[in-house]
Design a protein around this motif. Structure first.
Motif, short mmCIF file in Angstrom:
data_model
loop_
_atom_site.label_atom_id
_atom_site.label_comp_id
_atom_site.label_asym_id
_atom_site.label_seq_id
_atom_site.Cartn_x
_atom_site.Cartn_y
_atom_site.Cartn_z
N PRO A 37 -1.91 -9.37 1.71
CA PRO A 37 -2.74 -9.48 0.51
C PRO A 37 -2.50 -8.36 -0.49
CG PRO A 37 -4.06 -9.68 2.53
CD PRO A 37 -2.73 -9.16 2.93
N LEU A 38 -1.83 -7.28 -0.08
CA LEU A 38 -1.65 -6.12 -0.94
C LEU A 38 -0.32 -6.11 -1.68
CD1 LEU A 38 -2.99 -3.33 1.46
CD2 LEU A 38 -4.27 -4.70 -0.21
N LEU A 39 0.57 -7.04 -1.33
CA LEU A 39 1.91 -7.04 -1.89
C LEU A 39 2.28 -8.42 -2.42
CD1 LEU A 39 3.47 -4.96 0.99
CD2 LEU A 39 3.38 -4.19 -1.38
N ARG A 40 3.14 -8.45 -3.40
CA ARG A 40 3.66 -9.71 -3.94
C ARG A 40 5.18 -9.66 -3.90
NH1 ARG A 40 0.34 -11.53 -9.38
NH2 ARG A 40 -1.76 -11.62 -8.46
N GLU A 41 5.78 -10.78 -3.55
CA GLU A 41 7.24 -10.84 -3.53
C GLU A 41 7.75 -11.27 -4.89
OE1 GLU A 41 10.94 -12.98 -1.10
OE2 GLU A 41 8.88 -13.13 -0.35
N GLY A 42 8.64 -10.47 -5.47
CA GLY A 42 9.19 -10.78 -6.77
C GLY A 42 10.40 -11.69 -6.69
N ALA A 43 10.90 -12.08 -7.85
CA ALA A 43 12.06 -12.96 -7.90
C ALA A 43 13.29 -12.31 -7.27
CB ALA A 43 12.36 -13.34 -9.35
N ASP A 44 13.30 -10.98 -7.21
CA ASP A 44 14.41 -10.26 -6.60
C ASP A 44 14.25 -10.08 -5.10
OD1 ASP A 44 12.33 -8.48 -6.57
OD2 ASP A 44 13.36 -6.89 -7.69
N GLY A 45 13.16 -10.66 -4.54
CA GLY A 45 12.93 -10.58 -3.11
C GLY A 45 12.25 -9.30 -2.65
N ARG A 46 11.98 -8.38 -3.57
CA ARG A 46 11.33 -7.13 -3.18
C ARG A 46 9.81 -7.26 -3.26
NH1 ARG A 46 14.44 -2.89 -2.27
NH2 ARG A 46 12.82 -1.36 -2.78
#
Length: 305
Positions: free
Chosen positions: A188-197
């Motif tokens: 819940p604290l992180l989001r995955e970006g388009a770059d996979g990070r």
């Protein structure tokens, strides 16, 4: 309060002026109502342990993600000095949530959430809260402690390769915590970006816009508002906090002489996370005392737990 009520959280989207907030409600028919407001850079998940325990004890418990945090909407053009994030927006969101409750709630506000509560309790009439629990925050704070928080938030703009890397950074920032966060706790604290990070859940514009510049200028307004608070107040501080100090606590107790103060000996600024059981016990004790004024601790007295 009634013991041993089994509850679970229901999630909804609450409309405010220009967006929607992610809200969780536990034991909707409970009494009294508690409204939890998290700190800058946190989510409603910071309250999970306390809200579950207090709901089980019979309280209606409402937690939410502030705008730009967690699962709540972000402000379009949030870094813009005019149309971006501003403290009055956060305060208005909290006010709308408070008046939407079936009864005036007891506010439990940590850090930024507590500051917003001070503004509303001092400036809005009728006061939107029945009482307030302020969690390690006072109208004037120690700048060095806030700068340490912001340095952590700004330290990883490119995110993390995996959850283990994020857990390592949190462990370094919170060395007092014995257990590292698991992947399940971190999701819940992180989001995955388009770059996979993986990047933190908050809108980067919160750090780039005018919101932080406003915070120091808010201190005179906060002090003036605190002096007008006329509802019961409990200040819970961490003995190891670098955000509040004996000096700022004493100043607050002069502004709000009827306030109670309890210091939790093993807690830092992250009071609910560092000492959740002790934190919850103090909130329960305070809530119960509201109907038993003769049983309240002496106002302004420092109690260590």
């Amino acid at each position: 309060m009634v013991d041993h009520i089994q509850t679970s959280a229901t999630t909804s989207r609450f409309p405010v002026a220009d967006l929607r907030l992610a809200v969780e409600t536990r034991h909707p028919g409970g009494d009294p109502a508690l409204l939890f407001a998290h700190g800058f850079g946190q989510t409603r998940g910071a309250w999970n342990g306390a809200a579950a325990a207090l709901a089980d004890a019979g309280c209606r418990c409402v937690t939410f993600d502030s705008r730009g945090h967690g699962e709540s909407d972000r402000v379009a053009g949030g870094a813009d000095p005019v149309d971006g994030y501003h403290m009055d927006q956060f305060a208005d969101d909290l006010l709308r949530l408070a008046v939407a409750q079936p009864q005036p709630p007891i506010l439990v506000g940590a850090s930024m959430g507590g500051l917003l509560g001070i503004v509303l309790a001092g400036e809005v009439r009728p006061t939107p809260f029945r009482a307030m629990v302020l969690v390690d925050i006072t109208p004037r704070w120690e700048t060095a402690g806030v700068e340490r928080i912001l340095a952590f938030m700004q330290a990883h703009p490119d995110g993390f390769a995996n959850y283990a890397e994020a857990a390592e950074q949190i462990a370094s920032y919170l060395p007092q915590r014995r257990e590292r966060k698991s992947e399940e706790q971190l999701r819940p604290l992180l989001r995955e970006g388009a770059d996979g990070r993986l990047r933190w859940h908050w809108d980067p514009a919160l750090l780039a816009g005018s919101l932080l510049q406003e915070s120091e200028r808010y201190q005179p307004r906060l002090q003036a508002a605190a002096a007008k608070i006329d509802v019961p107040v409990l200040l819970l501080s961490g003995a190891r906090s670098d955000v509040v100090s004996r000096t700022t606590v004493d100043e607050f107790l002069q502004l709000v002489p009827h306030a109670q103060h309890v210091e939790l000996s093993h807690a830092t600024h992250m009071v609910a996370g560092d000492a959740n059981d002790a934190f919850t016990r103090e909130v329960v004790r305070f809530v119960q005392s509201l109907d038993q004024p003769e049983g309240r601790p002496s106002a302004g007295a420092v109690q260590s737990r």
